[in-house]
Motif scaffolding. Structure first.
Motif, PDB file in Angstrom:
ATOM      1  N   UNK B 285       0.850  -1.194   0.000  1.00 48.03           N
ATOM      2  CA  UNK B 285       0.000   0.000   0.000  1.00 48.03           C
ATOM      3  C   UNK B 285       0.880   1.236   0.000  1.00 48.03           C
ATOM      4  N   UNK B 286       0.546   2.198  -0.859  1.00 49.24           N
ATOM      5  CA  UNK B 286       1.184   3.516  -0.813  1.00 49.24           C
ATOM      6  C   UNK B 286       0.086   4.505  -0.415  1.00 49.24           C
ATOM      7  N   UNK B 287       0.207   5.100   0.761  1.00 42.76           N
ATOM      8  CA  UNK B 287      -0.845   5.999   1.242  1.00 42.76           C
ATOM      9  C   UNK B 287      -0.299   7.374   1.597  1.00 42.76           C
ATOM     10  N   UNK B 346       2.252   8.404  -5.077  1.00 41.95           N
ATOM     11  CA  UNK B 346       1.709   7.150  -4.524  1.00 41.95           C
ATOM     12  C   UNK B 346       1.388   6.197  -5.678  1.00 41.95           C
ATOM     13  N   UNK B 347       0.826   6.744  -6.765  1.00 40.97           N
ATOM     14  CA  UNK B 347       0.468   5.927  -7.931  1.00 40.97           C
ATOM     15  C   UNK B 347       1.735   5.448  -8.640  1.00 40.97           C
ATOM     16  N   UNK B 369      -1.221  -3.699  -5.850  1.00 37.72           N
ATOM     17  CA  UNK B 369      -0.816  -2.574  -5.001  1.00 37.72           C
ATOM     18  C   UNK B 369      -1.941  -1.551  -4.958  1.00 37.72           C
ATOM     19  N   UNK B 370      -2.038  -0.864  -3.830  1.00 39.60           N
ATOM     20  CA  UNK B 370      -3.062   0.171  -3.678  1.00 39.60           C
ATOM     21  C   UNK B 370      -2.374   1.518  -3.481  1.00 39.60           C
ATOM     22  N   UNK B 371      -2.878   2.547  -4.189  1.00 46.09           N
ATOM     23  CA  UNK B 371      -2.355   3.904  -4.044  1.00 46.09           C
ATOM     24  C   UNK B 371      -3.494   4.803  -3.571  1.00 46.09           C
ATOM     25  N   UNK B 372      -3.226   5.559  -2.509  1.00 44.84           N
ATOM     26  CA  UNK B 372      -4.262   6.427  -1.952  1.00 44.84           C
ATOM     27  C   UNK B 372      -3.812   7.885  -1.949  1.00 44.84           C
ATOM     28  N   UNK B 373      -4.720   8.793  -2.329  1.00 44.97           N
ATOM     29  CA  UNK B 373      -4.442  10.226  -2.281  1.00 44.97           C
ATOM     30  C   UNK B 373      -5.432  10.916  -1.360  1.00 44.97           C
ATOM     31  N   UNK B 381     -10.398  12.585  -1.730  1.00 39.93           N
ATOM     32  CA  UNK B 381      -9.632  11.350  -1.609  1.00 39.93           C
ATOM     33  C   UNK B 381      -9.655  10.577  -2.917  1.00 39.93           C
ATOM     34  N   UNK B 382      -8.704   9.675  -3.047  1.00 41.08           N
ATOM     35  CA  UNK B 382      -8.723   8.749  -4.173  1.00 41.08           C
ATOM     36  C   UNK B 382      -8.050   7.462  -3.743  1.00 41.08           C
ATOM     37  N   UNK B 383      -8.582   6.358  -4.219  1.00 43.34           N
ATOM     38  CA  UNK B 383      -7.974   5.060  -3.973  1.00 43.34           C
ATOM     39  C   UNK B 383      -7.914   4.338  -5.318  1.00 43.34           C
TER      40      UNK B 383
END
Lengths: 136, 391
Positions: B285-287, B346-347, B369-373, B381-383
């Motif tokens: 995860x990148x958060x 993150x992406x 993988x998950x990227x969150x903004x 927010x964005x996932x």
């Protein structure tokens, strides 16, 4: 200034509209009163008041008088400014209201607080100096 | 939906300041890297999106998007700017994804970043004060710190999370960042150093906060048709799912701890991606952790653990680099925060992980993988779920 750069500055004057909800709120603030609004369909009470509900966009939103007392939900001190801030849930409101903390003792979660009013008021958010422990 | 993949990524090393380039040259650096990674010429890009946060006052340039059209490969193409605070870079990538998914475009570039020319000391504070509502918050602005500190205090009270746990987050993230050649802060810190660092807004201390970084990032997004034609189906980060939800700025109905927008973004993205058990199905995860404690709240919102158990998840070691579900092997926002490109990074980092190209901070065998903004006044927010393989 390094030779890689040119320098300049910006200095500008603005005038910001209070809006209808804002005028209602700030006029009452000048008279030491809190006014919020309640959405008919949702039943949610927000402060400051709004012309429309932020959740359902209903315009059936009516002004409601609120107490000038509430409970501290959270707080911090911005060390660089030496100023304390509290997030207060005013009695009767569903959302939180941010302002300065004016008590002598440190704020605490759950503490009852009451508004501290500025001596000279002119319909701005700073007509309220902040909140202090209730009973002081 | 038309299949969409990220086939090119670029990022500059991030530093505390640059005096050798202008805005457009800074953006061009990561755009050039992304085009090179995609193996295409600028002429093959069909549209260009630029994401930037609140740069008008911070940079002293109004409408900075007009200056970077060429740098983003946008000459004689559709081009626009997204501006959702800290989420801006992710919003730009999402806009590119929406465009490709519509079927109208096969290859769209999204870039983000800023020089922060004026954003030192007093100017940064003035700029942040100008982001506050002019009628209701004038004279009450404390920038990002104010909201973060109050949220952290409330989080501790509700869940039993401690300042020590937040310090543990900072140590973990800075340890990770030391391995990332593009990170801004590349020195690990100790638990004692975090705990004894200067209070900024209690309970937040200096080493609990992100730095102010200068750099840029870019991604090239393409349709499955385009990707298949070029034989890139394996070396691609496929967009399996995405969600992006917003909340109001200051009122009404917002509970700063509810993480509604992040949780709903995660639900939608996971549903699209067919993720039934996030803990099992996600490898890394990148958060967006502007402050150390946030990774615990986001662990809950991203459904990696039960509500209120973010601290427990952290202390179990599961989110460490060697753990079962590493959080930010790149070091995350706590090591590098440009504001404008942080959510896009993150992406980029999640895409590097699924492509197996993250280098020194690569986590082994990443399939998903998950990227969150996150950004604005804690409201956008964005996932995104990225997956490798054959699409």
């Amino acid at each position: 200034m390094a030779e890689e750069m040119v320098s300049g500055s910006l200095s500008m004057e603005y005038a910001w509209n209070k809006g209808k909800g804002g005028r209602l709120f700030l006029e009452n603030l000048a008279a030491k009163r809190f006014v919020g609004s309640r959405c008919g369909p949702c039943g949610v009470t927000s402060v400051p008041p709004r012309l429309f509900c932020g959740r359902c966009l209903s315009k059936t939103v009516l002004p409601v008088a609120l107490s000038d007392g509430g409970r501290v939900e959270s707080f911090t001190v911005l060390e660089a400014m030496g100023k304390a801030f509290v997030l207060v849930r005013l009695d009767g409101a569903d959302n939180l209201f941010l302002h300065r903390y004016q008590g002598a003792s440190a704020p605490e979660r759950g503490m009852r607080v009451r508004a501290v009013w500025a001596e000279s008021r002119r319909g701005e958010i700073t007509d309220l100096e902040g909140f202090a422990p209730d009973g002081n | 939906m038309i299949g969409v993949g990220i086939i090119g990524m670029g990022q500059t090393p991030h530093v505390s300041g640059r005096d050798d380039v202008d805005e457009s040259e800074l953006i061009q650096e990561s755009v050039a890297l992304a085009l090179q990674d995609a193996g295409i010429e600028a002429s093959e890009v069909e549209a260009a999106i630029f994401g930037s946060a609140i740069t008008s006052i911070q940079d002293g340039i109004e409408h900075v998007g007009k200056l970077v059209v060429e740098a983003c490969a946008g000459w004689r193409k559709p081009s626009f700017r997204t501006q959702t605070g800290g989420t801006a870079g992710a919003s730009a990538a999402l806009a590119a994804i929406y465009m490709v998914a519509s079927g109208e475009f096969d290859c769209v570039l999204a870039a983000s970043g800023t020089l922060r020319s004026g954003a030192t000391g007093a100017v940064a504070q003035k700029a942040l004060a100008m982001a506050a509502d002019p009628v209701f918050r004038r004279g009450l602005s404390g920038g990002a710190l104010l909201g973060l500190a109050q949220t952290f205090r409330e989080y501790m009270a509700r869940t039993g999370v401690t300042e020590e746990m937040a310090a543990r987050c900072a140590v973990q993230q800075r340890t990770n960042g030391a391995l990332n050649p593009n990170a801004h802060l590349r020195e690990a810190v100790t638990f004692e150093e975090v705990m004894t660092s200067r209070p900024l807004a209690p309970p937040i201390k200096l080493l609990d906060m992100c730095p102010t970084s200068v750099g840029s990032a870019a991604v090239v997004v393409a349709s499955n048709r385009w990707i298949e034609q070029r034989g890139r189906t394996v070396d691609c980060a496929w967009v399996r799912g995405f969600g992006s939800f917003s909340e109001p700025s200051i009122y009404p109905n917002r509970d700063p701890l509810d993480c509604l927008c992040v949780r709903e973004s995660a639900h939608k993205a996971y549903r699209m991606a067919g993720i039934a058990d996030p803990r099992r199905d996600i490898d890394v995860v990148e958060l967006y952790n502007a402050a150390s404690f946030q990774q615990m709240i986001w662990s809950e919102a991203l459904l990696l653990c039960a509500p209120g158990k973010g601290g427990k998840l952290l202390m179990s070691g599961a989110t460490d680099r060697e753990g079962e579900i590493p959080i930010n092997p790149s070091g995350g926002v706590l090591c590098t925060n440009n504001g404008s490109d942080a959510a896009m990074l993150r992406i980029v980092e999640a895409a590097l992980q699924v492509r197996g190209k993250a280098g020194p901070h690569q986590v082994p065998n990443v399939r998903t993988a998950v990227a969150m903004g996150w950004g604005g006044n804690q409201q956008f927010s964005s996932v995104m779920v990225l997956g490798g393989g054959l699409g």
